[in-house]
Structures are given as C-alpha cells and as structure tokens.
Design an enzyme around this catalytic site. Structure first.
Site, PDB file in Angstrom:
ATOM      1  CG  ASP A   1     -24.307 -13.715  36.360  1.00 62.68           C
ATOM      2  OD1 ASP A   1     -25.143 -14.395  35.752  1.00 62.68           O
ATOM      3  OD2 ASP A   1     -23.199 -14.158  36.700  1.00 62.68           O
TER       4      ASP A   1
ATOM      5  CG  ASP B   1     -23.588 -16.640  39.420  1.00 59.00           C
ATOM      6  OD1 ASP B   1     -24.680 -17.030  38.960  1.00 59.00           O
ATOM      7  OD2 ASP B   1     -22.639 -16.258  38.719  1.00 59.00           O
ATOM      8  CD  GLU B   2     -28.386 -15.822  36.817  1.00 59.08           C
ATOM      9  OE1 GLU B   2     -28.776 -14.903  36.080  1.00 59.08           O
ATOM     10  OE2 GLU B   2     -28.131 -16.960  36.406  1.00 59.08           O
TER      11      GLU B   2
END
Ligand code: TTP
Ligand code: MG
Length: 356
Positions: free
Chosen positions: A8, A103-104
């Site tokens: 992340d 983002d993860e």
C-alpha cells in the site's frame, strides 16, 4: 500454506504531488476539494498528519488544524499512471495480484519463493524497486493470509515492512484494537467496547453465544479472523467484457443535481477500475430505473476508446439528461463501459479489481 504480501502506498495522492513538485517535500500537503466548496481531504501527507489531519476530514477542519497546509486538487490521471506502473511491478513477481484500489494490492507470492528469496526478501526487494524506480514508498505486510497481511502493512507506516512469521498470527493480532479486524467498523467496535472487549485477543476468547449476540451470523467468521485463520484466496479477476457501477437511490428523485452528481461518482468508480485493468472502452451505457421500476438503458459510442472519468461522465450525463422530464423520478442509475481496447503501451494484463 500461502504467503501473501499486502502492499500500500504511503499517503498516495499527497506523495505523488510531493514527488512531482520538490518544493512540497517535507511540507504538510493535502489533496482534495476546496474548503469553499465543502471539499474533503482525500490524502494527507505524513507531515500534515502531525497536525491531526486525516483522510475524509472536511478541508475546512484541515485548515483549522494547520493553516499553513498546502492544498492541491487531485490529478487522477497522474495517480492512475503511477498505479499502472506499480501494478506492473507486482505482476513481474507473480500473476496472482488482486488490486483493492489504485494504491494497494494483495500478492500471493507462494510460487515465487526460492531459498534465496523468502517472502520477506521478495517484499524488501519490491519496496526497494518502487523507491528507486518510482520515487515513492510503499508499506508492505507479509503473512500467511490476506487479512493478517493487510493489518501488518498498516503497522509501521510510512515506509514500513512488517513480517508476521507463520505460526505467530494469533499472538501478532491479540494486542491490536478490535477495529483493525476486517468487518469491525466503528459502530461494532463501540458495541464490543461497551462489554469491555477492546482487543482482537479479547474478541477471540469470547464464548460463542456472546459473539452471536454481538455479531450475529458473522460471529464464527470474525472469530476465525481474530485467530489469524483466513483461507480466502488472492483473486485475479477474469477478463471482463464490461466494467460497471450502479446505485439505487435512497429516495426516488427527479432532482437533476442529485442525479448528475451520482453519475459523476459512478463514472469515477468505473474509470478507476478501467485504469487498474489497463483498459479503455468505446461504449458508454447508462442504465436507468424509474420509480415505477421500468428499467431501460441507453448507450453511446465515444470517438476514441477512453477511461477518463470526464469522458464517461460526460456521455452518461447526456444520456440521462435526454431522459429527464417533468415528474419522471429515478430510483436507480448505472454506468458501464465496454468495447475495450487494452492500452498496448502498458505492460499490464487486462485484469479488473472487481465487478458490481
Ligand atoms: P489510502 O491508502 O487509504 O490512504 P493514503 O495512501 O493516502 O495514506 P496511507 O499512508 O494511510 O495509506 O488511500 C489511497 C488513496 O485513495 C489516497 O491517497 C486518496 C484516495 N482516498 C480518497 O480519495 N478518499 C478517502 O477517503 C481515502 C481513505 C482515500
Ligand atoms: Mg495508501
């Protein structure tokens, strides 16, 4: 046994802004809407978090806490670009990548392990690569399950690496706040706290009847999670023929402002998934349901395959607008994009984060 990484980005949007504008490095940066327009904080740099600024906080409150904060409007195209780059790096380690958002992602690295490259080395190498090639930091959790890996990645943010050794899951989780567990939101956590149950360990040791009373049918599942038992696989979605998002309105409405805002939100969701999948589509479809449950759809072809929220929303708004007339109230709106051409410039396979 599986070995799972959860990776992340740290303060994703804000970090990308600091990367692109070195003057912003070391400063309290917030990305989000203007305080004059009741904007909220999407991402807060770690410098700004020292002042108590957090995601989802009204921008006005953020400026009260830190008047010298620097606010920037989001640049989604740029974040999407970085997301594609990091997802491509993940795919070089394993095809078993499950993105959760821009983002993860989870990575099942079980088959990528060698004697020289145990899971924690894979994670360390990945973190180095992201730092060198993208100029950004990710925090990574390494564990034998998704739920534990996700909690672990959050333990040492920013720029952290947390490894939960196989067999130590239960001890790792026990002292943590119950709210860290999947499926335990603030309301449930408050209900648990009322009975003196604050940690995951305390939760795990409650009798069945208590769990059933507090959590209903989720009880047994939550107990297993609290004990670090989670077999859920890393899911790589099939290639999709379309990407869609839809919402039933809380109350049927003819209010153009409400409907357009919803179309914008749905379009952003669709756009995000297209980008994660490295897809652009030519056909935008609007699904509409009226208060009498009549359901129909309209579609339009874009001049060029596109994945941007503006292109999708522009087209969907136009279709909706044509259907609006006096007294016609809507109860459901859906937006979908199909007719894909995968973006060849991107090394990423067309894979999607999820369907609705
Ligand atoms: P997060 O990973 O939740 O947040 P973050 O990366 O900014 O910070 P952290 O270091 O704690 O991981 O979300 C990723 C991005 O998603 C974030 O940069 C902006 C966006 N986002 C929103 O737009 N609104 C929100 O409420 C949240 C939580 C995130
Ligand atoms: Mg993040």
């Amino acid at each position: 046994m599986h070995h799972i990484l959860h990776a992340d980005f740290d303060a994703f949007y804000a970090s990308v802004e600091q990367l692109d504008n070195p003057d912003l490095r070391g400063k309290p940066v917030v990305v989000g809407g203007s305080p004059d327009q009741r904007g909220v904080v999407a991402s807060a740099s770690y410098e700004s978090r020292r002042f108590g600024i957090r995601s989802a906080m009204p921008m006005r409150t953020a400026f009260q806490r830190c008047p010298k904060a620097v606010r920037l409007p989001p640049r989604f195209d740029r974040y999407h670009q970085v997301s594609r780059q990091v997802m491509a790096m993940f795919h070089e380690i394993t095809p078993l990548v499950e993105p959760l958002s821009l983002d993860e992602a989870f990575l099942d690295v079980t088959d990528a392990i060698t004697p020289e490259m145990p899971p924690e080395e894979i994670a360390a190498a990945l973190r180095r690569r992201v730092k060198v090639e993208l100029g950004l930091t990710i925090s990574v959790g390494v564990a034998t399950s998704k739920s534990v890996a996700k909690i672990a990645s959050d333990m040492d943010k920013p720029d952290g690496l947390t490894v939960v050794v196989p067999g130590s899951e239960r001890d790792f989780l026990a002292p943590l706040d119950a709210i860290k567990l999947w499926g335990i939101g603030p309301k449930t956590a408050a209900r648990l706290a009322a009975d003196g149950v604050h940690t995951i360990g305390e939760l795990a040791s409650q009798p069945d009847e208590w769990l059933a009373k507090k959590l209903g049918r989720r009880g047994p599942y939550v107990r297993r999670l609290a004990l670090g038992q989670d077999e859920s696989p890393v899911v790589v979605e099939r290639e999709a023929k379309s990407v869609s998002a839809e919402t039933t309105l809380a109350r049927d409405t003819a209010d153009a402002e409400v409907l357009f805002e919803l179309v914008d939100r749905l379009s952003q969701r669709v756009s995000r998934r297209l980008v994660i999948g490295g897809l652009r589509g030519r056909t935008v479809k609007a699904k509409l349901r009226l208060s009498d449950f009549t359901t129909f759809s309209r579609q339009r072809t874009l001049r060029e395959p596109d994945s941007s929220p503006d292109a999708i929303a522009g087209s969907a708004r136009a279709m909706l607008e044509r259907e609006m007339s006096e007294g016609r109230r809507f109860r459901l709106i859906g937006v979908s994009v199909s007719g894909f051409e995968s973006s060849d410039s991107e090394p990423l396979q067309p894979r999607l984060a999820g369907f609705e």
